[in-house]
Design a protein around this motif. Sequence first.
Motif, PDB file in Angstrom:
ATOM      1  N   THR A  12      15.097  71.609  46.878  1.00  0.00           N
ATOM      2  CA  THR A  12      14.330  70.372  46.932  1.00  0.00           C
ATOM      3  C   THR A  12      13.368  70.272  45.751  1.00  0.00           C
ATOM      4  O   THR A  12      13.145  71.248  45.024  1.00  0.00           O
ATOM      5  N   ALA A  96       3.998  58.099  54.316  1.00  0.00           N
ATOM      6  CA  ALA A  96       4.890  59.250  54.184  1.00  0.00           C
ATOM      7  C   ALA A  96       4.280  60.499  54.803  1.00  0.00           C
ATOM      8  O   ALA A  96       4.941  61.238  55.534  1.00  0.00           O
ATOM      9  N   ASP A  99       4.290  60.579  58.434  1.00  0.00           N
ATOM     10  CA  ASP A  99       5.660  60.751  58.908  1.00  0.00           C
ATOM     11  C   ASP A  99       6.187  62.151  58.579  1.00  0.00           C
ATOM     12  O   ASP A  99       7.378  62.394  58.616  1.00  0.00           O
ATOM     13  N   ARG A 100       5.252  63.052  58.185  1.00  0.00           N
ATOM     14  CA  ARG A 100       5.573  64.442  57.858  1.00  0.00           C
ATOM     15  C   ARG A 100       6.511  64.534  56.650  1.00  0.00           C
ATOM     16  O   ARG A 100       7.392  65.376  56.585  1.00  0.00           O
ATOM     17  N   ASP A 101       6.283  63.668  55.685  1.00  0.00           N
ATOM     18  CA  ASP A 101       7.042  63.707  54.440  1.00  0.00           C
ATOM     19  C   ASP A 101       6.042  63.763  53.291  1.00  0.00           C
ATOM     20  O   ASP A 101       4.971  63.159  53.360  1.00  0.00           O
ATOM     21  N   ASP A 153       9.570  73.125  54.320  1.00  0.00           N
ATOM     22  CA  ASP A 153       8.333  72.461  54.741  1.00  0.00           C
ATOM     23  C   ASP A 153       7.345  72.427  53.574  1.00  0.00           C
ATOM     24  O   ASP A 153       6.617  73.396  53.338  1.00  0.00           O
TER      25      ASP A 153
END
Length: 411
Positions: A12, A96, A99-101, A153
């Motif tokens: 990522t 974001a 929304d745990r982003d 995470d």
Amino acid sequence: MPPAHGRGFAQTWWGQAWLKALEDTALDLGQLKAGRRLARAGAVGAVSVRPGRITAVVQDRDGTPHRSDVLLQELSPEEWDRFLGMAVERAGHIAALLDRDMPPHLVEDSAAAGVELLPGIGDLEAECDCEAWDHCGHTAALCYQVARLLDQDPFVLLLMRGRGERELLDELHVRSLTRADSPEPRDEPQEAAPEGVSAAEAYADGTILPPLPGLPALPSEPGLPPTLDTEVGPAQGLDVEAVEFLAAQAAVEAYRLLAEALAPGHDRLAVEDELSVREDAVRLAAADPGPAVEARLAAASEHSRDGLALAVRAWRYGGRAALRVLEEEWVPEEDVLARARAALSAAWDDGERPELRAARNRWTVVGSDVQLRHGRDGRWWPYRKERGRWTPAGPAAHDPATALAVASGSE
């Protein structure tokens, strides 16, 4: 987590950004390589993450365990206040985060607010019971394993900087509600917006904007695409040969487009339509791919193997225009036909012109296996019959006599 066999440590954006920060600030590349080997071998135990510190037990190749710690400066209360204030002011960020982003551009906006999320030079302080004075292979292995944690995470980074996910989201939620309930100031006089000019006017006036920099020089050759020769096998259904071929051709095409863009007078040329799937398949086939890729291109362009070879031959003589002359047969309008006849009459002296039989846009020399085809752009294309098929014999010419000489000379 299981060992990272045959794959990169980070997939990522956040994991890769962490690794880049680590590798850009490392003093000893040898220790980084040793750390990669240990991490890839699964030598890093469970990672403990808490504000300002990450910890794990890392085993040497001989099995000797070492407690390794990496310290990262926590953000100060003032820095957290600026970070949270920045996030609340940007609807996209707060939505974001709640929304745990964690969007990647959060790093740039945080830096603009004076808060650095990713570690910089000297920010990662290493401690290991192997008594190395700086990063050793054990602490480097721990950092590589943290990149994998960030893949799963990215809030782990904020925890290292001093705030846990739940605490952070709760404070963001409270701030967003407070901001939404705050009344807009109505009593203060509003300053008039400064007057400006339109963008078109600004660009038209050379005295407003500074001059643009000069164009870059054209590289000596196309760039090399990345290699797909990795330790892990390709995914099911992935044609590695085809992907590598397409990547190489994309580099060649980008180089061609750049060369055209830098050429004098490019701004006065008309923009061409995009190639159709059929045309693009022929263009790629003209680059001599392997048999497997060539077969796929033939299927995509609805050509037989011989038909594709004929189309490739035309493409090499003149690209899209030559391909259309090969595949299209059209009836010239009266004015186009008149100009074509005039060109044929002027191309030879009296008595030297061969006898031509006209059919649509094609003039065939009677008693011979040569032919002229008239393109929609007014040029003449030489053709010759080979094994019963009319075949392109050369590039186009504005003079029909020249084109016919090329066709006759290809015997």
